[in-house]
Scaffold this motif. Structure first.
Motif, short mmCIF file in Angstrom:
data_model
loop_
_atom_site.label_atom_id
_atom_site.label_comp_id
_atom_site.label_asym_id
_atom_site.label_seq_id
_atom_site.Cartn_x
_atom_site.Cartn_y
_atom_site.Cartn_z
N ARG A 117 39.99 22.98 59.09
CA ARG A 117 39.64 24.38 58.86
C ARG A 117 40.19 24.85 57.52
NH1 ARG A 117 40.98 24.94 64.37
NH2 ARG A 117 43.04 25.79 63.83
N ARG A 118 41.41 24.43 57.21
CA ARG A 118 41.99 24.81 55.93
C ARG A 118 41.19 24.23 54.77
NH1 ARG A 118 47.66 22.47 57.23
NH2 ARG A 118 47.74 22.26 54.95
N ALA A 119 40.74 22.99 54.93
CA ALA A 119 39.98 22.35 53.85
C ALA A 119 38.65 23.06 53.61
CB ALA A 119 39.74 20.88 54.19
N ARG A 120 38.06 23.62 54.68
CA ARG A 120 36.77 24.28 54.55
C ARG A 120 36.89 25.75 54.15
NH1 ARG A 120 35.74 21.70 59.61
NH2 ARG A 120 35.99 23.71 60.63
N ALA A 121 38.10 26.30 54.23
CA ALA A 121 38.28 27.73 53.97
C ALA A 121 37.90 28.07 52.53
CB ALA A 121 39.72 28.13 54.24
N ALA A 122 37.27 29.22 52.37
CA ALA A 122 36.87 29.66 51.04
C ALA A 122 38.08 30.04 50.21
CB ALA A 122 35.93 30.87 51.15
N ALA A 123 37.96 29.86 48.91
CA ALA A 123 39.04 30.26 48.00
C ALA A 123 39.14 31.78 47.98
CB ALA A 123 38.75 29.74 46.59
N PRO A 124 40.32 32.33 47.71
CA PRO A 124 40.47 33.78 47.60
C PRO A 124 39.53 34.36 46.55
CG PRO A 124 42.61 32.71 47.66
CD PRO A 124 41.59 31.62 47.54
N ALA A 125 39.23 35.64 46.67
CA ALA A 125 38.27 36.28 45.78
C ALA A 125 38.76 36.34 44.34
CB ALA A 125 37.95 37.69 46.28
N MET A 126 40.06 36.35 44.12
CA MET A 126 40.59 36.46 42.76
C MET A 126 40.23 35.21 41.96
SD MET A 126 44.60 35.73 43.59
CE MET A 126 45.09 34.21 44.44
N THR A 127 40.04 35.39 40.66
CA THR A 127 39.72 34.26 39.80
C THR A 127 40.97 33.70 39.13
OG1 THR A 127 39.20 35.82 38.03
CG2 THR A 127 37.35 34.99 39.36
N VAL A 128 41.82 34.59 38.61
CA VAL A 128 43.09 34.17 38.01
C VAL A 128 44.15 35.19 38.40
CG1 VAL A 128 44.36 33.68 35.90
CG2 VAL A 128 41.93 33.12 36.04
N ALA A 129 45.30 34.71 38.84
CA ALA A 129 46.43 35.59 39.11
C ALA A 129 47.57 35.14 38.22
CB ALA A 129 46.84 35.51 40.58
N ALA A 130 48.06 36.05 37.38
CA ALA A 130 49.12 35.71 36.43
C ALA A 130 50.43 36.35 36.84
CB ALA A 130 48.72 36.18 35.03
N PHE A 131 51.48 35.54 36.79
CA PHE A 131 52.83 35.98 37.10
C PHE A 131 53.73 35.48 35.97
CE2 PHE A 131 50.44 35.65 40.95
CZ PHE A 131 50.83 36.75 41.72
N GLY A 132 53.79 36.26 34.89
CA GLY A 132 54.49 35.80 33.71
C GLY A 132 53.79 34.58 33.14
N ASP A 133 54.53 33.49 32.99
CA ASP A 133 53.94 32.27 32.44
C ASP A 133 53.33 31.37 33.51
OD1 ASP A 133 56.28 31.49 33.64
OD2 ASP A 133 57.24 30.76 31.81
N LEU A 134 53.25 31.89 34.75
CA LEU A 134 52.64 31.15 35.86
C LEU A 134 51.25 31.70 36.13
CD1 LEU A 134 52.85 29.21 38.36
CD2 LEU A 134 53.76 31.19 39.61
N GLU A 135 50.26 30.82 36.20
CA GLU A 135 48.88 31.22 36.52
C GLU A 135 48.39 30.45 37.74
OE1 GLU A 135 46.52 32.34 32.52
OE2 GLU A 135 47.18 30.25 32.64
N VAL A 136 47.73 31.16 38.65
CA VAL A 136 47.12 30.56 39.83
C VAL A 136 45.62 30.78 39.72
CG1 VAL A 136 47.07 30.48 42.35
CG2 VAL A 136 49.18 31.14 41.17
N LEU A 137 44.85 29.70 39.75
CA LEU A 137 43.40 29.77 39.58
C LEU A 137 42.73 29.20 40.84
CD1 LEU A 137 44.87 28.82 36.71
CD2 LEU A 137 42.55 29.04 35.87
N PRO A 138 42.52 30.03 41.86
CA PRO A 138 41.99 29.53 43.14
C PRO A 138 40.64 28.84 43.03
CG PRO A 138 42.89 31.73 43.38
CD PRO A 138 42.84 31.46 41.91
N GLU A 139 39.71 29.42 42.27
CA GLU A 139 38.37 28.83 42.19
C GLU A 139 38.39 27.47 41.52
OE1 GLU A 139 35.71 31.59 40.45
OE2 GLU A 139 35.71 32.94 42.18
N ALA A 140 39.29 27.31 40.56
CA ALA A 140 39.39 26.03 39.85
C ALA A 140 40.31 25.05 40.58
CB ALA A 140 39.90 26.24 38.43
N GLY A 141 41.05 25.56 41.57
CA GLY A 141 42.00 24.69 42.28
C GLY A 141 43.15 24.26 41.41
N GLU A 142 43.61 25.15 40.54
CA GLU A 142 44.64 24.77 39.57
C GLU A 142 45.82 25.75 39.59
OE1 GLU A 142 43.04 24.51 35.66
OE2 GLU A 142 41.62 22.91 36.16
N VAL A 143 46.96 25.21 39.21
CA VAL A 143 48.15 26.00 38.92
C VAL A 143 48.61 25.60 37.53
CG1 VAL A 143 50.52 26.53 39.59
CG2 VAL A 143 48.81 26.07 41.36
#
Length: 224
Positions: A117-143
């Protein structure tokens, strides 16, 4: 239902679990040593790997570490060793979850379904979330940290995305267990160990984090 690799040196347990998983609809393959398991996963990758900790030759801890160097496959520890030290050590080696022997097949099947179920779950709606020099990119599957990619497991990534989707908001361990692992009830050490692993990857000083914060008695939050 997916494929499962079982690394278990006890012939009786390996055979019974393999047959039980096949009855549940999985394609299951069992091997007796860590070395065989590493070769099997390289040649024909399974969707999930189950690893016993007490193995002849290379032990389960090192097997998990070696798997993690090249693969983000979900790993579940299956072991008779149920004390806190061994469980935490298995998770810190890179496992996503654990289950204690004797294994209840229905419980194991439920854990595997939660992983799917976790593998099939959709990525969050946000495209990029920035926390200082840390970026989370759910659609790209990257940190990314300071523009460079950070190697995280699927579970670590989902945990970070869940916190990033609620910046500055405290999420309890119970909430994270439900949203990241899919468990209504579970061991909160899963959350604590994964947070600790993430801090070592995304924080300059893990012991004094700037972004992934503990709120004592309440849970965790990700702050800018």
């Amino acid at each position: 239902m997916g494929s499962v690799l079982l690394i278990e040196d006890d012939d009786r347990i390996r055979l019974s679990l393999t047959m039980a998983l096949e009855d549940e609809g999985y394609t299951a393959h069992g091997v007796a040593t860590a070395e065989e398991g590493l070769v099997a996963q390289r040649s024909d990758p399974a969707d999930t790997v189950l690893v016993d900790l007490m193995l002849p030759g290379m032990d389960g801890f090192e097997c998990i570490r070696q798997l993690r160097r090249v693969d983000d496959v979900p790993i579940i520890v299956v072991s008779a060793r149920d004390d806190t030290h061994d469980i935490v050590a298995g998770l810190e080696a890179g496992a996503d979850d654990y289950i204690v022997k004797p294994v209840a097949v229905k419980e194991l099947a439920a854990r595997l379904r939660a992983l799917r179920r976790r593998a099939r779950a959709a990525a969050p709606a946000m495209t990029v979330a920035a926390f200082g020099d840390l970026e989370v990119l759910p659609e790209a599957g990257e940190v990314r940290l300071r523009g460079e990619p950070v190697a995280v497991t699927r579970t670590e990534f989902r945990l970070l995305c869940e916190l990033a989707e609620h910046p500055g908001q405290v999420l309890s361990r119970e909430q994270l267990l439900q949203r990241v692992w899919g468990y209504e009830i579970g061991d909160e050490r899963l959350v604590d160990v994964h947070v600790g692993r993430l801090r070592h990857k995304i924080e300059e000083t893990p012991g004094a984090p700037r972004h992934l914060m503990t709120v004592r008695g309440l849970g965790y939050k990700l702050q800018r």
